[in-house]
Design a protein around this motif. Structure first.
Motif, PDB file in Angstrom:
ATOM      1  N   ALA A 160       0.825  -1.208   0.000  1.00 13.83           N
ATOM      2  CA  ALA A 160       0.000   0.000   0.000  1.00 13.83           C
ATOM      3  C   ALA A 160       0.861   1.261   0.000  1.00 13.83           C
ATOM      4  N   GLU A 201       3.756   1.576  -1.333  1.00 13.71           N
ATOM      5  CA  GLU A 201       4.603   1.576  -2.532  1.00 13.71           C
ATOM      6  C   GLU A 201       6.088   1.644  -2.176  1.00 13.71           C
ATOM      7  N   ALA A 259       5.267  -3.859  -5.815  1.00 14.64           N
ATOM      8  CA  ALA A 259       4.259  -4.441  -6.706  1.00 14.64           C
ATOM      9  C   ALA A 259       4.832  -5.565  -7.561  1.00 14.64           C
ATOM     10  N   ARG A 282      -4.982   4.267  -1.230  1.00 16.89           N
ATOM     11  CA  ARG A 282      -4.151   3.071  -1.408  1.00 16.89           C
ATOM     12  C   ARG A 282      -4.808   1.944  -0.620  1.00 16.89           C
ATOM     13  N   ALA A 330      -4.515  -2.381  -0.053  1.00 16.38           N
ATOM     14  CA  ALA A 330      -3.887  -3.677  -0.331  1.00 16.38           C
ATOM     15  C   ALA A 330      -4.508  -4.724   0.588  1.00 16.38           C
ATOM     16  N   TRP A 370      -2.425  -8.189  -2.457  1.00 13.49           N
ATOM     17  CA  TRP A 370      -3.312  -7.928  -3.598  1.00 13.49           C
ATOM     18  C   TRP A 370      -3.691  -6.453  -3.641  1.00 13.49           C
ATOM     19  N   ARG A 371      -3.373  -5.816  -4.750  1.00 15.45           N
ATOM     20  CA  ARG A 371      -3.681  -4.402  -4.922  1.00 15.45           C
ATOM     21  C   ARG A 371      -4.223  -4.179  -6.320  1.00 15.45           C
ATOM     22  N   GLU A 422      -8.564   1.906  -6.656  1.00 16.77           N
ATOM     23  CA  GLU A 422      -8.171   3.080  -5.875  1.00 16.77           C
ATOM     24  C   GLU A 422      -8.561   4.366  -6.597  1.00 16.77           C
ATOM     25  N   ILE A 447     -12.245  -4.530  -6.479  1.00 16.02           N
ATOM     26  CA  ILE A 447     -11.075  -5.254  -5.974  1.00 16.02           C
ATOM     27  C   ILE A 447     -11.304  -6.757  -6.031  1.00 16.02           C
TER      28      ILE A 447
END
Length: 339
Positions: A172, A174, A191, A260, A262, A271-272, A277, A297
């Motif tokens: 989330a 990054e 990611a 954000r 995840a 999982w994102r 978003e 999602i």
């Protein structure tokens, strides 16, 4: 446990040489995952490279962009309670405290947490088939006991879930993973660090076998106020998530500026869905918007009987987590009752 030799290199370069020279070698730091797998005869390294004494990997340092660099040998406890992490990245601190037990967090390292195996009951049982443990033998979880298994990103070869709480928060936020190997250093965005099973479920990450993790870099701090890490599990401590949600929002009054999100416990990797978003950008925070995001999602989610309940559980968890984040009332990891 099989017989193995051990090396204690004095530098990163020496560590890389050791694992390059011994193709069946494994790195060990805290040992909270590898030692278990060796005891269960799942991992059988002939050579173990102990990283615990490497200099320079056990510090938390400032970066030029206002972020933090967390050395690979920093313990989960040290990271969770570091004042800079707590102030700038409370989502990460909360996720770390949601994992395992205090004793394990004291031993576990940031790099080791990244590399813990995606796994399930069958992976641990050397007497049963498992494509992740022995490619081509099958995945009995699909028609077997699969309460904890994945509902997203699965393949015919594997439906195991990634167990980390820390990695969900890092996805989330990054974060970027810094690694080194024979070809030098490189950066891997979170990611891209972990993999979906596809037809190679035995491969959990995109880290090369001769590379070592140096650090995790966190970008310029954001989401300090409107965040939460919500972990739903069968018992309140020392249990993997059935579903977890790392939610971080940037708010302008009642409107969402950026989001954000995840999920953990639902896939082979954190999982994102960035498209979901984007659906919140400029929208008023509320159940209707949050429900639409949850739908996106979970698009394509598939249960396997014993874990089908996870789809609805995840939908509700996303709405609850986004509501907590929008209200600025993050889930407590001390009082684990859902707020």
């Amino acid at each position: 446990m099989n017989r193995f030799s051990i090396a204690r290199p004095g530098s990163v370069a020496e560590a890389v040489r050791e694992v390059t020279t011994h193709p069946a070698a494994k790195f060990i730091a805290g040992g909270t995952n590898l030692v278990d797998l060796m005891k269960y005869d799942v991992e059988r390294p002939t050579h173990v490279v102990d990283l615990s004494r490497l200099p320079g990997l056990n510090t938390i340092e400032e970066t030029g962009e206002g972020g933090l660099r967390l050395g690979a040998l920093v313990s989960n406890t040290a990271a969770a309670y570091d004042e800079r992490v707590k102030e700038r990245y409370p989502l990460l601190s909360s996720a770390l405290l949601a994992g395992a037990t205090p004793q394990l967090r004291n031993a576990a390292t940031m790099g080791g947490n990244l590399l813990q195996r995606t796994r399930c009951y069958y992976f641990y049982d050397a007497a049963t088939p498992c494509n992740k443990r022995q490619p081509g033998t099958g995945c009995p979880a699909k028609d077997g006991v699969n309460r904890i298994h994945a509902i997203l990103g699965t393949s015919e070869h594997c439906i195991a879930t990634h167990p980390s709480d820390m990695c969900v928060a890092l996805a989330a936020l990054e974060a970027v993973v810094k690694v080194a190997g024979p070809q030098g250093e490189r950066s891997i965005p979170m990611a891209d660090f972990h993999r979906l099973p596809g037809n190679m479920p035995e491969k959990d990450t995109n880290l090369h076998g001769d590379e070592i993790i140096l650090a995790i870099e966190l970008p310029e701090p954001r989401f300090g106020k409107n965040h939460t890490y919500l972990k739903l599990r069968d018992r309140l401590s020392y249990a993997f998530a059935l579903v977890s949600v790392a939610a971080a929002l940037e708010m302008d009054g009642e409107k969402v500026v950026e989001a954000r999100i995840a999920l953990g416990g639902v896939a082979h990797k954190p999982w994102r869905v960035p498209e979901a978003e984007e659906m919140l950008r400029g929208k008023a925070a509320g159940r209707e918007a949050f429900s639409a995001v949850a739908d996106r999602i979970l698009q394509g989610a598939q249960g396997y009987g014993g874990n089908s309940f996870k789809i609805e559980l995840a939908h509700r968890a996303i709405i609850r987590a986004l509501s907590q984040a929008a209200a600025g009332t993050p889930q407590s990891q001390t009082d684990k009752r859902i707020q």
